[in-house]
Design an enzyme around this catalytic site. Structure first.
Site, PDB file in Angstrom:
ATOM      1  N   LEU A  58       6.071   4.553  28.754  1.00  0.00           N
ATOM      2  CA  LEU A  58       7.423   4.658  28.195  1.00  0.00           C
ATOM      3  C   LEU A  58       7.455   5.159  26.760  1.00  0.00           C
ATOM      4  O   LEU A  58       8.517   5.529  26.274  1.00  0.00           O
ATOM      5  CB  LEU A  58       8.138   3.303  28.267  1.00  0.00           C
ATOM      6  CG  LEU A  58       8.722   2.929  29.606  1.00  0.00           C
ATOM      7  CD1 LEU A  58       9.468   1.601  29.506  1.00  0.00           C
ATOM      8  CD2 LEU A  58       9.634   4.006  30.149  1.00  0.00           C
ATOM      9  N   ALA A  80       8.845  -2.662  32.901  1.00  0.00           N
ATOM     10  CA  ALA A  80       7.687  -2.255  32.091  1.00  0.00           C
ATOM     11  C   ALA A  80       7.645  -3.040  30.780  1.00  0.00           C
ATOM     12  O   ALA A  80       8.640  -3.118  30.065  1.00  0.00           O
ATOM     13  CB  ALA A  80       7.760  -0.756  31.799  1.00  0.00           C
ATOM     14  N   ALA A  81       6.485  -3.617  30.487  1.00  0.00           N
ATOM     15  CA  ALA A  81       6.329  -4.381  29.253  1.00  0.00           C
ATOM     16  C   ALA A  81       4.878  -4.778  29.049  1.00  0.00           C
ATOM     17  O   ALA A  81       4.114  -4.893  30.001  1.00  0.00           O
ATOM     18  CB  ALA A  81       7.194  -5.647  29.291  1.00  0.00           C
ATOM     19  N   TYR A 149       5.617 -12.107  21.969  1.00  0.00           N
ATOM     20  CA  TYR A 149       6.040 -11.689  23.305  1.00  0.00           C
ATOM     21  C   TYR A 149       7.443 -12.219  23.606  1.00  0.00           C
ATOM     22  O   TYR A 149       8.335 -11.462  23.986  1.00  0.00           O
ATOM     23  CB  TYR A 149       5.047 -12.184  24.360  1.00  0.00           C
ATOM     24  CG  TYR A 149       5.558 -12.040  25.772  1.00  0.00           C
ATOM     25  CD1 TYR A 149       5.736 -10.778  26.337  1.00  0.00           C
ATOM     26  CD2 TYR A 149       5.886 -13.154  26.533  1.00  0.00           C
ATOM     27  CE1 TYR A 149       6.224 -10.647  27.634  1.00  0.00           C
ATOM     28  CE2 TYR A 149       6.366 -13.030  27.823  1.00  0.00           C
ATOM     29  CZ  TYR A 149       6.539 -11.770  28.369  1.00  0.00           C
ATOM     30  OH  TYR A 149       7.030 -11.642  29.648  1.00  0.00           O
ATOM     31  N   LYS A 153      11.176 -10.006  23.894  1.00  0.00           N
ATOM     32  CA  LYS A 153      12.102 -10.074  25.025  1.00  0.00           C
ATOM     33  C   LYS A 153      13.468 -10.618  24.588  1.00  0.00           C
ATOM     34  O   LYS A 153      14.509 -10.167  25.059  1.00  0.00           O
ATOM     35  CB  LYS A 153      11.522 -10.940  26.145  1.00  0.00           C
ATOM     36  CG  LYS A 153      10.291 -10.351  26.804  1.00  0.00           C
ATOM     37  CD  LYS A 153      10.653  -9.180  27.684  1.00  0.00           C
ATOM     38  CE  LYS A 153       9.545  -8.884  28.676  1.00  0.00           C
ATOM     39  NZ  LYS A 153      10.001  -8.133  29.829  1.00  0.00           N
TER      40      LYS A 153
END
Length: 166
Positions: A58, A80-81, A149, A153
């Site tokens: 990405l 996607a991450a 993380y 998010k």
């Protein structure tokens, strides 16, 4: 329906694609870079139906823009991450750039190309630590992430709220 799925070779993404393939009227484009997933997953999914697969990260915005320019997506489903909590503590910028910045750019492309449906896979890590007697977390609980993380998010959730996708 014309659907873009990012992170489609991952665990959750691949299960969603399998379900989407049951409706043979969906046109599905899958993007994955295999950083935290496996090419074998894509090969297995091909047994369930046809879709276009693009091996792409990405952060390759020129190519991502080309995909949007040449498609007319109705929905973007974004899985996607970067996803390792421990790694996020050691290398937080990787998580803020990959998770938060790349997702913000993806949302911007959705705005530019009038994609009004954006499904985002978040994480319970946005809530931080829970009480030991809590067996379920209600989505109304205040976000209080304790790792980069979870923060990456949580930032995306706020971007989506501000952008009216929520």
């Amino acid at each position: 329906m014309n659907i873009l799925v990012t992170g489609g070779a991952g665990y959750i993404g691949s299960h969603v694609i399998k379900q989407l393939l049951k409706n043979h009227q969906n046109r599905i484009t899958v993007i994955d870079s295999f950083v935290t997933s496996f090419e074998d997953t894509i090969n297995t999914l091909k047994l369930f139906g046809k879709f276009e697969f693009i091996n792409l990260d990405l952060n390759d915005w020129s190519s991502i823009q080309d995909i949007f320019r040449n498609s007319n997506f109705d929905v973007v489903i974004h899985f996607a991450a970067s996803l390792l909590v421990g790694e996020s503590v050691v290398n937080p910028l990787k998580y803020y750039i990959n998770n938060t910045c790349n997702t913000a750019k993806l949302i911007d492309l959705c705005n530019q190309y009038s994609v009004n449906n954006f499904i985002f896979s978040s994480t319970a890590a946005v809530y931080g630590e829970t009480d030991s007697d809590e067996s379920l977390i209600n989505e109304s609980k205040k976000n209080n992430p304790i790792s980069p993380y979870g923060s990456s998010k949580s930032f995306i959730e706020q971007i989506l709220k501000d952008n009216e996708y929520a």
